[in-house]
Write a protein that holds these residues in place. Structure first.
Motif, mmCIF file in Angstrom:
data_model
loop_
_atom_site.group_PDB
_atom_site.id
_atom_site.type_symbol
_atom_site.label_atom_id
_atom_site.label_comp_id
_atom_site.label_asym_id
_atom_site.label_seq_id
_atom_site.Cartn_x
_atom_site.Cartn_y
_atom_site.Cartn_z
ATOM 1 N N GLU A 114 0.866 -1.208 0.192
ATOM 2 C CA GLU A 114 -0.124 -0.187 0.068
ATOM 3 C C GLU A 114 1.051 1.218 -0.063
ATOM 4 O O GLU A 114 0.513 2.188 -0.576
ATOM 5 C CB GLU A 114 -0.798 0.090 1.332
ATOM 6 C CG GLU A 114 -2.022 -1.144 1.070
ATOM 7 C CD GLU A 114 -2.825 -0.997 -0.010
ATOM 8 O OE1 GLU A 114 -3.274 0.268 -0.547
ATOM 9 O OE2 GLU A 114 -3.060 -1.896 -0.680
ATOM 10 N N SER A 173 0.690 4.124 -2.802
ATOM 11 C CA SER A 173 0.342 5.435 -2.172
ATOM 12 C C SER A 173 1.474 6.634 -2.923
ATOM 13 O O SER A 173 1.147 7.447 -3.333
ATOM 14 C CB SER A 173 0.221 5.574 -0.801
ATOM 15 O OG SER A 173 0.414 6.959 -0.450
ATOM 16 N N THR A 222 0.448 10.884 3.546
ATOM 17 C CA THR A 222 -1.047 10.054 2.809
ATOM 18 C C THR A 222 -1.555 9.372 3.978
ATOM 19 O O THR A 222 -1.169 9.074 5.130
ATOM 20 C CB THR A 222 -0.327 9.101 1.897
ATOM 21 O OG1 THR A 222 0.610 8.164 2.246
ATOM 22 C CG2 THR A 222 0.328 9.892 0.939
#
Length: 714
Positions: free
Chosen positions: A473, A477, A714
């Motif tokens: 992830e 991102s 993020t």
């Protein structure tokens, strides 16, 4: 030591990195036994932590005259007192008196009021690791070792300097980094943080120094440092129940002014419900000092006592709890990055040689690197901007580096920083300006034209599914939100065989250097001087059996052996003996030279992958600016203060594998930063974030921090 294995990711690296990482996650998830075990360990506390004050906000409040450094440092002192006395974190080897702290803060306030602050760190509360000399505040660093505690006392007793000279700070032993931080940048030191003895350990349990030591036996009782994360989660729950938990947009300047001004040593977190606060402190007391050990052992799965990592355990605990906004430490094989990963903080290790090691107690001189831990990537960028050395030629050939025109006292500080080689990635992207200067970002996405590598060589079967998922992830991102280009680095470009040998190479080299560096502590020149006759009552039958071989030694040999046997802790002795063994005549060529060869091979292999490499044989399409890997493959283990080893681990060498992801970077001297990445609503062993490690080519700290900020935001 565990046998680390590849998870089969190599064969998928010829396709997209998303496929490679998805495959890595799929394989890891097939381990149903492990998946069930970590699911059972979930605890559903609030995953939102109390708001964290940043350096940028504190500095802004100071310069706007809304807050004084004295008020800010008083709040930090209150948090430190609460952490030590109430939460029992044991983060500090020495907490300065309030008068000493406020005297420094008053000087900063005067500069700020006159409009002449030294830097963005002026007036900011900081801490420094126990193996670094801090002038009159910590002139004789003991590195949390009993052998140096008595050695320091002996030096003071025989010193020709009087108390007035020490109090004035004149002619005292001060490290270059402390001088830079306190004198040149104007920061306020509030204390000295605990650590594993001589930096040898990754759990924070090898601290051999205790304030209440009265005899030789008690010197072998380790004093653990605890991870504040479980208690911070509970504090967040209490604040949430009081409707005090605010969203990020609501945590404004007024909120922090109220928190800081109304802070007290017994309740710095402003928990309004006294009954809830009392229950929290009772729980801390139960787990750390409870008398019913059998009952506690039956509840060990629920224990909130976790390791903060090491060796910079106190630095991580202090920064995570918030009692300081910046904590200076050292990183040899991951001593800053691993604790940062386990305490949801940011651990920063610059290129080896960036900052002088003068005044730092040596462990492994070719690996020791001064760095820091802080709360956010933005704080890390500010600290780097203030502390980075100004490179000026101090000799015709430019082989020396200076801080503000003063000659650095560490010759290794120029090893990787000569000429204009610093920030040599600038030709490929705009990375030469600070992350704080947002005007340099001219594209909608901050990482456009930045190539981020996902190396298959770091993908191991031992990666837990949650960490593999966070890795995947994080990469997506940076690609989708940051605009970076992901590049899968195959095994043919960066061999996994060399990465798998990194741990063995590291411990051979580090132990060998430790054996050499620590040979000076014999009680004659430096270190404690044991009087075996005076302490005869402290030596039990077990010790007598251990000391029996001394009868065949000379008087001098007996004395030196006794000094080192009682002065060094078990882990330090283990590494000294291992280092002495590999340096012996029959093992030097087979062990030490082989480890040095592996180190050189790893360093060249990693260097060849970066786009700044001078190796023209590398295909530019395979070259990257940054590499992204997990910081650690494990979650912080539970500690048990009622056990002799203090941790649920039988093999003392098992902890060596905690640094498997950070050691290759250290062997090459590359800069690296660990950034916490949220894992949703899960809470594994009291942690709601996983550390992701970002590293780059030597001298590329600016770009590295820019990527870290994009990931952290993020």
């Amino acid at each position: 030591m565990r046998n680390l294995r590849l998870n089969g990711m190599t064969s998928y690296c010829e396709s997209s990195p998303s496929v490679a990482l998805s495959r890595s996650l799929t394989i890891a998830e097939t381990s149903t036994d492990y998946s069930k075990s970590w699911q059972r360990r979930q605890r559903h506390y609030s995953t939102q932590l109390p708001p964290r004050l940043t350096i940028a906000r504190a500095s802004r409040l100071l310069r706007a005259s809304k807050l004084t450094s004295k008020q800010l440092c008083q709040h930090s002192y209150n948090l430190a007192i609460f952490g030590e006395n109430s939460l029992r974190l044991n983060a500090y080897a020495k907490l300065l008196s309030l008068d000493e702290i406020l005297a420094q803060a008053q000087t900063s306030d005067e500069r700020i009021q006159n409009g002449d602050p030294k830097s963005d760190l002026d007036g900011i509360p900081v801490t420094i690791k126990a193996n670094i000399a801090v002038g009159k505040y910590w002139e004789m660093p003991n590195a949390c070792s009993a052998i140096l505690v008595q050695g320091a006392q002996k030096s003071y007793d025989t010193s020709d300097r009087n108390e007035e000279e020490r109090a004035s700070g004149d002619n005292v032993y001060e490290s270059d980094i402390a001088k830079r931080l306190l004198r040149d940048c104007g920061a306020v030191v509030i204390g000295i943080t605990n650590m594993d003895e001589f930096g040898m350990g990754s759990l924070g349990i090898n601290n051999a120094f205790r304030q209440d030591t009265v005899n030789l036996r008690q010197q072998k009782l380790y004093s653990h440092t605890y991870n504040p994360m479980p208690w911070l989660h509970r504090i967040a729950v209490l604040r949430n129940s009081q409707q005090q938990l605010l969203t990020g947009s609501e945590v404004n300047d007024d909120f922090w002014l109220e928190q800081i001004i109304n802070s007290t040593p017994t309740n710095p977190h402003r928990i309004l419900d006294e009954k809830s606060l009392s229950d929290l402190l009772d729980e801390v007391q139960y787990w750390i000092c409870g008398d019913n050990y059998e009952q506690k052992s039956s509840r060990k799965d629920d224990s909130p006592l976790l390791s903060p990592g090491g060796s910079s355990s106190g630095a991580a605990a202090a920064a995570s709890h918030g009692s300081c906004l910046l904590s200076i430490g050292t990183d040899t094989g991951g001593s800053l990055r691993l604790p940062a990963a386990w305490t949801s903080t940011v651990g920063f290790k610059p290129t080896y040689g960036t900052w002088s090691r003068y005044g730092v107690v040596s462990y492994a001189s070719s690996l020791d690197t001064v760095g820091f831990i802080t709360g956010t990537s933005e704080c890390a960028a500010i600290a780097w901007s203030c502390l980075r050395s100004e490179r000026k030629a101090a000799s015709p050939d430019g082989d020396y580096s200076c801080w503000d025109g003063q000659l650095c006292r560490d010759p290794t500080a120029t090893l990787y920083h000569k000429g204009n080689k610093i920030s040599n990635n600038d030709a490929h992207h705009q990375s030469d300006t600070s992350m704080l200067d947002q005007s340099s970002v001219r594209t909608p996405k901050p990482l456009t034209n930045v190539r981020i590598g996902i190396p298959a060589a770091f993908s191991l079967e031992e990666i837990p599914p949650l960490i593999a998922s966070a890795w995947s992830e994080s990469a997506r991102s940076l690609q989708n939100v940051g605009g970076a280009t992901l590049v899968a680095i195959s095994d043919s470009n960066l061999s996994s065989e060399w990465i798998k040998m990194a741990i063995a190479s590291y411990y051979v080299l580090a132990c060998a250097e430790a054996s050499s560096n620590l040979s000076r502590y014999d009680g004659l020149r430096y270190g404690m001087d044991v009087d075996l006759h005076e302490h005869a009552n402290d030596i039990d039958a077990e010790d007598n059996a251990a000391l029996h071989p001394l009868v065949d030694m000379t008087t001098l040999e007996r004395q030196i052996s006794a000094n080192r046997a009682y002065g060094f802790g078990e882990e330090t002795q283990r590494r000294i003996l291992a280092g002495t063994s590999v340096l012996s005549s029959d093992r030097f060529h087979t062990h030490y030279e082989a480890a040095a060869f592996v180190r050189a091979k790893i360093s060249r292999s990693l260097e060849s992958v970066f786009r700044s490499s001078l190796d023209d044989g590398q295909n530019e399409d395979d070259e990257v600016d940054i590499m992204l890997v997990p910081t650690a493959l494990t979650f912080p283990p539970k500690l048990n203060p009622m056990r002799g080893d203090g941790v649920e681990m039988g093999d003392p060498t098992a902890a060596f594998a905690n640094d498997v992801m950070t050691i290759p970077v250290s062997l090459g001297g590359f800069p690296s930063v660990s950034v916490p990445v949220n894992i949703g609503n899960l809470d594994i062993n009291g942690c709601s974030a996983i550390g992701m490690q970002i590293f780059a080519s030597r001298g590329s700290e600016d770009l590295m921090l820019r990527v870290a900020n994009a990931l952290h935001s993020t």
